[in-house]
Design a protein around this motif. Structure first.
Motif, mmCIF file in Angstrom:
data_model
loop_
_atom_site.group_PDB
_atom_site.id
_atom_site.type_symbol
_atom_site.label_atom_id
_atom_site.label_comp_id
_atom_site.label_asym_id
_atom_site.label_seq_id
_atom_site.Cartn_x
_atom_site.Cartn_y
_atom_site.Cartn_z
ATOM 1 N N PRO A 45 0.827 -1.215 0.000
ATOM 2 C CA PRO A 45 0.000 0.000 0.000
ATOM 3 C C PRO A 45 0.856 1.258 0.000
ATOM 4 N N MET A 46 0.336 2.354 -0.547
ATOM 5 C CA MET A 46 1.047 3.626 -0.495
ATOM 6 C C MET A 46 0.049 4.755 -0.679
ATOM 7 N N THR A 47 0.433 5.919 -0.166
ATOM 8 C CA THR A 47 -0.392 7.106 -0.420
ATOM 9 C C THR A 47 0.457 8.109 -1.188
ATOM 10 N N LEU A 48 -0.196 8.836 -2.103
ATOM 11 C CA LEU A 48 0.536 9.819 -2.899
ATOM 12 C C LEU A 48 -0.233 11.123 -2.942
ATOM 13 N N SER A 49 0.521 12.241 -2.956
ATOM 14 C CA SER A 49 -0.137 13.533 -3.163
ATOM 15 C C SER A 49 -0.437 13.649 -4.653
ATOM 16 N N ALA A 50 -1.214 14.646 -5.025
ATOM 17 C CA ALA A 50 -1.620 14.802 -6.425
ATOM 18 C C ALA A 50 -0.407 14.940 -7.346
ATOM 19 N N ASP A 51 0.600 15.738 -6.929
ATOM 20 C CA ASP A 51 1.785 15.944 -7.782
ATOM 21 C C ASP A 51 2.555 14.662 -8.002
ATOM 22 N N LYS A 52 2.823 13.958 -6.889
ATOM 23 C CA LYS A 52 3.575 12.704 -6.988
ATOM 24 C C LYS A 52 2.846 11.725 -7.905
ATOM 25 N N PHE A 53 1.528 11.702 -7.770
ATOM 26 C CA PHE A 53 0.753 10.773 -8.577
ATOM 27 C C PHE A 53 0.870 11.127 -10.056
ATOM 28 N N GLN A 54 0.889 12.429 -10.366
ATOM 29 C CA GLN A 54 1.042 12.841 -11.771
ATOM 30 C C GLN A 54 2.371 12.341 -12.330
ATOM 31 N N VAL A 55 3.438 12.465 -11.510
ATOM 32 C CA VAL A 55 4.764 12.022 -11.961
ATOM 33 C C VAL A 55 4.743 10.522 -12.235
ATOM 34 N N LEU A 56 4.175 9.759 -11.281
ATOM 35 C CA LEU A 56 4.104 8.299 -11.445
ATOM 36 C C LEU A 56 3.363 7.945 -12.718
ATOM 37 N N LEU A 57 2.232 8.601 -12.923
ATOM 38 C CA LEU A 57 1.412 8.300 -14.088
ATOM 39 C C LEU A 57 2.166 8.607 -15.380
ATOM 40 N N ALA A 58 2.871 9.757 -15.405
ATOM 41 C CA ALA A 58 3.618 10.136 -16.614
ATOM 42 C C ALA A 58 4.705 9.103 -16.931
ATOM 43 N N GLU A 59 5.453 8.680 -15.872
ATOM 44 C CA GLU A 59 6.515 7.691 -16.099
ATOM 45 C C GLU A 59 5.939 6.383 -16.624
ATOM 46 N N LEU A 60 4.839 5.924 -16.019
ATOM 47 C CA LEU A 60 4.248 4.655 -16.447
ATOM 48 C C LEU A 60 3.737 4.753 -17.876
ATOM 49 N N LYS A 61 3.193 5.952 -18.239
ATOM 50 C CA LYS A 61 2.712 6.102 -19.618
ATOM 51 C C LYS A 61 3.865 6.040 -20.595
ATOM 52 N N GLN A 62 5.028 6.614 -20.218
ATOM 53 C CA GLN A 62 6.209 6.516 -21.099
ATOM 54 C C GLN A 62 6.615 5.069 -21.297
ATOM 55 N N ALA A 63 6.634 4.319 -20.176
ATOM 56 C CA ALA A 63 6.997 2.897 -20.273
ATOM 57 C C ALA A 63 6.003 2.158 -21.152
ATOM 58 N N GLN A 64 4.730 2.507 -21.042
ATOM 59 C CA GLN A 64 3.711 1.826 -21.840
ATOM 60 C C GLN A 64 3.915 2.104 -23.322
#
Lengths: 199, 156
Positions: free
Chosen positions: A173-192
């Motif tokens: 489990p983890m919690t993320l603030s809105a900014d951190k979540f945006q970064v995670l999402l962007a990185e995962l989209k690049q990998a995809q």
């Protein structure tokens, strides 16, 4: 002599020795035994009693029956492993001394199930961990002991990861603030995107 | 034990001691692989009837091989090789660097130790793998040297 279905290596001695045992069974019955062995390789239950009944006419001892199942299992899975087509397999088996009708019966059963066999082998290839599921929740923090007006969204993520060694699924489990979540999402989209270029 | 007690009318302890005694006789004899004559001389000292001595000797000779193979498996063992799963991967990109080509071999070594199954996961690049293979082939090659051949010949 090198055989494709053995991965361009020599045929193992024990396989060579059992070819004559296979020739003792009629080609029709051999095809039915193949079907049972394929069921076992694909993860379904093999009906052992049926195989015993089919080998009754050939008067095989219990050891020979087990050897037959083992050698058929080897031939079929090894051929699937090295992506050998049905015709080449038939030719190579005939080179080893298996009669023509037996070889063609065996290869017809192989051809029907070749892709399912390869899918099944792909699924049980070495894998260290597996992502089973992702759960998420979005909260909104109004206030805290530190600051009266926080007013921020918060994302809770839980990754359920299965450890392939012991089979246990652990929750991460983890919690993320809105900014951190945006970064995670962007990185995962690049990998995809990179993964999609390979498909 | 209870079955014998009923039929022979002896108490359980005596039967248990009898069975244990018989076990000890057979395992010690099989362990030391004593000859027929030595076995006969040894049990003669116990003062049993000639018929009983003959049946004990027959029991020893019939079961000696199997007892020895079971005793052989009781020695302590190090983990031994069971099987090896492997996969070949190529890393093409990471978060920090794109356009890579980095091959890696991942292995899962399955080991057996007295019914205990363990697995160790290892990862290596192709160069180290080749070195590993070379070392193992060298180790196998040792068996062909004169030194090893002499020892093996003497052991046979």
């Amino acid at each position: 002599q090198r055989f494709r279905f053995c991965g361009d290596l020599d045929c193992p001695d024990w396989v060579l020795a059992e070819i004559s045992t296979l020739a003792k069974i009629s080609s029709v019955k051999l095809k039915l035994i193949c079907a049972q062995v394929l069921r076992d390789l694909l993860g379904e239950a093999m009906e052992y009693e049926k195989i015993l009944k089919l080998t009754l006419d050939a008067k095989l001892e219990l050891g020979d029956v087990k050897a037959t199942i083992a050698v058929l299992g080897f031939i079929l899975s090894s051929a699937a492993k090295h992506n050998v087509d049905s015709e080449s397999l038939s030719n190579e088996l005939q080179q080893l001394g298996l009669p023509k009708e037996h070889a063609s019966g065996l290869c017809r059963s192989y051809e029907e199930k070749q892709s399912s066999l390869q899918d099944s082998l792909r699924a049980c290839s070495l894998r260290l961990s597996l992502l089973r599921s992702v759960h998420w929740r979005v909260d909104y923090t109004f206030s805290s002991s530190e600051l009266q007006e926080v007013n921020e969204p918060l994302v809770h993520l839980t990754f359920n990861v299965q450890n392939k060694e012991c089979g246990r699924t652990t929750a991460v489990p983890m919690t993320l603030s809105a900014d951190k979540f945006q970064v995670l999402l962007a990185e995962l989209k690049q990998a995809q995107t990179l993964m999609n270029t390979l498909l | 034990c209870a079955l014998f007690k009923g039929k022979l009318n002896i108490d359980v302890d005596t039967i248990q001691h009898g069975v244990e005694g018989l076990m000890y006789l057979l395992t010690e004899s099989s362990k030391l692989m004593i000859s027929e004559i030595d076995f006969q001389d040894s049990i003669h000292a116990l003062g049993f009837s000639e018929e009983l001595n003959k049946s004990l000797l027959q029991l020893y000779l019939d079961n000696r091989k199997e007892i020895r193979s079971i005793l052989g498996e009781l020695s302590p063992r190090l983990p031994s090789y069971h099987s090896l799963e492997w996969r070949l991967d190529v890393q093409l990109a990471s978060r920090s660097l794109r356009q890579q080509i980095k091959p890696a071999v991942t292995m899962k070594l399955h080991l057996n130790q007295n019914e205990d199954h363990t697995a160790r996961v290892l990862q290596t690049d192709p160069a180290t793998l080749l070195h590993l293979i070379q070392q193992l082939e060298q180790a196998l090659g040792e068996m062909k040297t004169n030194h090893c051949r002499r020892i093996v010949r003497n052991m046979k």
